[in-house]
Design a protein around this motif. Structure first.
Motif, PDB file in Angstrom:
ATOM      1  N   ALA A  17     -19.663  43.041 -18.159  1.00 43.09           N
ATOM      2  CA  ALA A  17     -19.663  41.802 -18.935  1.00 43.09           C
ATOM      3  C   ALA A  17     -21.100  41.332 -19.088  1.00 43.09           C
ATOM      4  O   ALA A  17     -22.012  41.795 -18.409  1.00 43.09           O
ATOM      5  CB  ALA A  17     -18.823  40.749 -18.228  1.00 43.09           C
ATOM      6  N   ALA A  18     -21.305  40.405 -20.025  1.00 45.78           N
ATOM      7  CA  ALA A  18     -22.633  39.833 -20.213  1.00 45.78           C
ATOM      8  C   ALA A  18     -23.028  39.053 -18.958  1.00 45.78           C
ATOM      9  O   ALA A  18     -22.180  38.427 -18.319  1.00 45.78           O
ATOM     10  CB  ALA A  18     -22.640  38.913 -21.424  1.00 45.78           C
ATOM     11  N   VAL A  19     -24.291  39.104 -18.606  1.00 45.67           N
ATOM     12  CA  VAL A  19     -24.769  38.381 -17.425  1.00 45.67           C
ATOM     13  C   VAL A  19     -25.938  37.485 -17.808  1.00 45.67           C
ATOM     14  O   VAL A  19     -26.580  37.674 -18.846  1.00 45.67           O
ATOM     15  CB  VAL A  19     -25.217  39.349 -16.296  1.00 45.67           C
ATOM     16  N   ILE A  20     -26.207  36.511 -16.973  1.00 44.39           N
ATOM     17  CA  ILE A  20     -27.357  35.624 -17.153  1.00 44.39           C
ATOM     18  C   ILE A  20     -28.369  35.941 -16.064  1.00 44.39           C
ATOM     19  O   ILE A  20     -28.046  35.898 -14.875  1.00 44.39           O
ATOM     20  CB  ILE A  20     -26.946  34.152 -17.097  1.00 44.39           C
ATOM     21  N   TYR A  21     -29.575  36.280 -16.471  1.00 46.74           N
ATOM     22  CA  TYR A  21     -30.642  36.560 -15.523  1.00 46.74           C
ATOM     23  C   TYR A  21     -31.445  35.282 -15.272  1.00 46.74           C
ATOM     24  O   TYR A  21     -31.909  34.648 -16.215  1.00 46.74           O
ATOM     25  CB  TYR A  21     -31.582  37.634 -16.067  1.00 46.74           C
ATOM     26  N   SER A  22     -31.603  34.930 -14.011  1.00 47.09           N
ATOM     27  CA  SER A  22     -32.452  33.809 -13.620  1.00 47.09           C
ATOM     28  C   SER A  22     -33.773  34.397 -13.135  1.00 47.09           C
ATOM     29  O   SER A  22     -33.809  35.138 -12.142  1.00 47.09           O
ATOM     30  CB  SER A  22     -31.784  33.001 -12.502  1.00 47.09           C
ATOM     31  N   VAL A  23     -34.849  34.105 -13.858  1.00 46.49           N
ATOM     32  CA  VAL A  23     -36.140  34.744 -13.598  1.00 46.49           C
ATOM     33  C   VAL A  23     -37.173  33.708 -13.147  1.00 46.49           C
ATOM     34  O   VAL A  23     -37.380  32.693 -13.818  1.00 46.49           O
ATOM     35  CB  VAL A  23     -36.645  35.465 -14.861  1.00 46.49           C
ATOM     36  N   ASP A  24     -37.800  33.971 -12.007  1.00 48.82           N
ATOM     37  CA  ASP A  24     -38.880  33.122 -11.494  1.00 48.82           C
ATOM     38  C   ASP A  24     -40.155  33.941 -11.403  1.00 48.82           C
ATOM     39  O   ASP A  24     -40.123  35.119 -11.009  1.00 48.82           O
ATOM     40  CB  ASP A  24     -38.526  32.574 -10.112  1.00 48.82           C
ATOM     41  N   PHE A  25     -41.280  33.342 -11.773  1.00 52.00           N
ATOM     42  CA  PHE A  25     -42.544  34.065 -11.689  1.00 52.00           C
ATOM     43  C   PHE A  25     -43.670  33.100 -11.324  1.00 52.00           C
ATOM     44  O   PHE A  25     -43.564  31.887 -11.530  1.00 52.00           O
ATOM     45  CB  PHE A  25     -42.858  34.797 -13.000  1.00 52.00           C
ATOM     46  N   THR A  26     -44.732  33.639 -10.750  1.00 52.62           N
ATOM     47  CA  THR A  26     -45.898  32.837 -10.373  1.00 52.62           C
ATOM     48  C   THR A  26     -47.157  33.523 -10.876  1.00 52.62           C
ATOM     49  O   THR A  26     -47.163  34.718 -11.192  1.00 52.62           O
ATOM     50  CB  THR A  26     -45.998  32.669  -8.848  1.00 52.62           C
ATOM     51  N   GLY A  27     -48.242  32.765 -10.942  1.00 56.08           N
ATOM     52  CA  GLY A  27     -49.502  33.328 -11.396  1.00 56.08           C
ATOM     53  C   GLY A  27     -50.671  32.416 -11.122  1.00 56.08           C
ATOM     54  O   GLY A  27     -50.505  31.290 -10.623  1.00 56.08           O
ATOM     55  N   THR A  28     -51.848  32.904 -11.451  1.00 59.94           N
ATOM     56  CA  THR A  28     -53.087  32.162 -11.253  1.00 59.94           C
ATOM     57  C   THR A  28     -53.663  31.774 -12.607  1.00 59.94           C
ATOM     58  O   THR A  28     -53.837  32.625 -13.491  1.00 59.94           O
ATOM     59  CB  THR A  28     -54.113  33.021 -10.491  1.00 59.94           C
ATOM     60  N   VAL A  29     -53.962  30.498 -12.776  1.00 53.01           N
ATOM     61  CA  VAL A  29     -54.453  29.989 -14.058  1.00 53.01           C
ATOM     62  C   VAL A  29     -55.793  30.625 -14.414  1.00 53.01           C
ATOM     63  O   VAL A  29     -56.729  30.643 -13.609  1.00 53.01           O
ATOM     64  CB  VAL A  29     -54.601  28.450 -14.012  1.00 53.01           C
ATOM     65  N   SER A  30     -55.870  31.161 -15.636  1.00 49.97           N
ATOM     66  CA  SER A  30     -57.112  31.779 -16.106  1.00 49.97           C
ATOM     67  C   SER A  30     -57.780  30.958 -17.196  1.00 49.97           C
ATOM     68  O   SER A  30     -58.982  31.098 -17.444  1.00 49.97           O
ATOM     69  CB  SER A  30     -56.836  33.187 -16.644  1.00 49.97           C
ATOM     70  N   GLN A  31     -56.997  30.103 -17.877  1.00 53.88           N
ATOM     71  CA  GLN A  31     -57.552  29.271 -18.942  1.00 53.88           C
ATOM     72  C   GLN A  31     -56.669  28.045 -19.129  1.00 53.88           C
ATOM     73  O   GLN A  31     -55.449  28.112 -19.026  1.00 53.88           O
ATOM     74  CB  GLN A  31     -57.619  30.068 -20.249  1.00 53.88           C
ATOM     75  N   THR A  32     -57.293  26.919 -19.425  1.00 55.61           N
ATOM     76  CA  THR A  32     -56.546  25.690 -19.631  1.00 55.61           C
ATOM     77  C   THR A  32     -57.232  24.834 -20.686  1.00 55.61           C
ATOM     78  O   THR A  32     -58.457  24.811 -20.770  1.00 55.61           O
ATOM     79  CB  THR A  32     -56.389  24.894 -18.309  1.00 55.61           C
ATOM     80  N   VAL A  68     -32.686  37.535 -10.729  1.00 51.61           N
ATOM     81  CA  VAL A  68     -31.378  37.679 -10.102  1.00 51.61           C
ATOM     82  C   VAL A  68     -30.288  37.347 -11.114  1.00 51.61           C
ATOM     83  O   VAL A  68     -30.497  36.558 -12.042  1.00 51.61           O
ATOM     84  CB  VAL A  68     -31.227  36.769  -8.861  1.00 51.61           C
ATOM     85  N   VAL A  69     -29.129  37.940 -10.934  1.00 50.76           N
ATOM     86  CA  VAL A  69     -27.979  37.632 -11.774  1.00 50.76           C
ATOM     87  C   VAL A  69     -27.278  36.408 -11.199  1.00 50.76           C
ATOM     88  O   VAL A  69     -26.910  36.391 -10.025  1.00 50.76           O
ATOM     89  CB  VAL A  69     -27.003  38.823 -11.834  1.00 50.76           C
ATOM     90  N   VAL A  70     -27.124  35.373 -12.013  1.00 50.12           N
ATOM     91  CA  VAL A  70     -26.505  34.138 -11.525  1.00 50.12           C
ATOM     92  C   VAL A  70     -25.112  33.917 -12.090  1.00 50.12           C
ATOM     93  O   VAL A  70     -24.380  33.071 -11.612  1.00 50.12           O
ATOM     94  CB  VAL A  70     -27.378  32.905 -11.867  1.00 50.12           C
ATOM     95  N   ALA A  71     -24.719  34.672 -13.127  1.00 49.19           N
ATOM     96  CA  ALA A  71     -23.395  34.502 -13.715  1.00 49.19           C
ATOM     97  C   ALA A  71     -23.017  35.743 -14.493  1.00 49.19           C
ATOM     98  O   ALA A  71     -23.882  36.445 -15.009  1.00 49.19           O
ATOM     99  CB  ALA A  71     -23.343  33.279 -14.631  1.00 49.19           C
ATOM    100  N   ALA A  72     -21.717  35.995 -14.563  1.00 45.64           N
ATOM    101  CA  ALA A  72     -21.189  37.086 -15.376  1.00 45.64           C
ATOM    102  C   ALA A  72     -20.073  36.530 -16.229  1.00 45.64           C
ATOM    103  O   ALA A  72     -19.147  35.899 -15.718  1.00 45.64           O
ATOM    104  CB  ALA A  72     -20.672  38.219 -14.490  1.00 45.64           C
ATOM    105  N   THR A  73     -20.173  36.710 -17.536  1.00 46.27           N
ATOM    106  CA  THR A  73     -19.184  36.152 -18.447  1.00 46.27           C
ATOM    107  C   THR A  73     -18.729  37.200 -19.453  1.00 46.27           C
ATOM    108  O   THR A  73     -19.547  37.945 -19.969  1.00 46.27           O
ATOM    109  CB  THR A  73     -19.752  34.955 -19.235  1.00 46.27           C
ATOM    110  N   PRO A  74     -17.403  37.266 -19.742  1.00 48.86           N
ATOM    111  CA  PRO A  74     -16.939  38.190 -20.781  1.00 48.86           C
ATOM    112  C   PRO A  74     -17.515  37.805 -22.127  1.00 48.86           C
ATOM    113  O   PRO A  74     -17.827  36.641 -22.381  1.00 48.86           O
ATOM    114  CB  PRO A  74     -15.411  37.998 -20.763  1.00 48.86           C
TER     115      PRO A  74
END
Length: 206
Positions: free
Chosen positions: A21-36, A176-182
């Motif tokens: 079934a279709a799933v929802i991916y919950s994605v978290d990421f971090t980084g270092t600021v290079s420009q602002t 991570v997969v947080v939900a699965a839906t038909p």
């Protein structure tokens, strides 16, 4: 008769519910600021985080946030791997030209590879490919890095004023997969099958 009906119900459900079934991916990421630029509240070298939820059934983002800022409502979604298979691009964007709004905003994550991403991966399935994200993801901390993975956001008024933007070099990502839906079509087929089963039960009771 009850055993027969139970067996028919199980068979109907097994027929209409797909193995994947279709799933929802919950994605978290971090980084270092290079420009602002503008009032980001961040400085070069500071650590910032990002997050998005991506529906694998539609390839659409449900939300997209970087450094505490979220893309404006009504955004367009894009998730793909470029023809060269070296970059997986995840973008949520609002353009006043197409939506009639007053704010332009773009939130994006670029997952760059040390070698080509597998041709069998899509931008969505790559999120679940832990082997590739562990061994083939190009980040600024990799001594062999040539084109490190990055993420950024850009917001401005429709006339180009009041620009606020931030760029960062990716240092980590988890999905991570947080939900699965038909799929919607599956739900419709499931409903029709259950209705048909109900009619079968009625007929056998008469």
């Amino acid at each position: 008769m009850k055993h027969t009906l139970s067996a028919l119900a199980i068979a109907a459900l097994a027929f209409v519910i797909p193995a994947q079934a279709a799933v929802i991916y919950s994605v978290d990421f971090t980084g270092t600021v290079s420009q602002t630029q503008g009032a980001t509240g961040q400085s070069i070298g500071s650590t910032v985080a990002g997050h998005f939820d991506l529906d694998s059934g539609t390839d659409l983002f449900l939300d997209f946030t970087i450094a505490g800022r979220s893309v404006a409502a009504g955004f367009q979604s894009l998730a793909n791997i470029g023809p060269a298979l070296t970059d997986a691009i995840y973008t949520a964007q609002v353009s006043p030209v197409t939506t009639g709004g007053s704010t332009n905003s773009t939130f994006s994550l670029d997952l760059s590879s040390l070698t080509n991403w597998p041709a069998t991966d899509t931008a969505v399935t790559l999120l679940a490919d832990t082997a590739q994200l562990t061994t083939n993801l190009d980040t600024i901390s990799n001594p062999l890095s040539a084109f490190p993975s990055t993420f950024n956001y850009f917001t401005a008024n429709a006339d180009g004023s009041n620009v606020v933007s931030l760029d960062a070099n990716l240092t980590s990502i988890t999905a991570v997969v947080v939900a699965a839906t038909p799929e919607p079509a599956t739900l419709a087929l499931l409903a029709s099958s259950l209705v048909g089963l109900g009619l079968f039960v009625r007929r056998n009771r008469v």
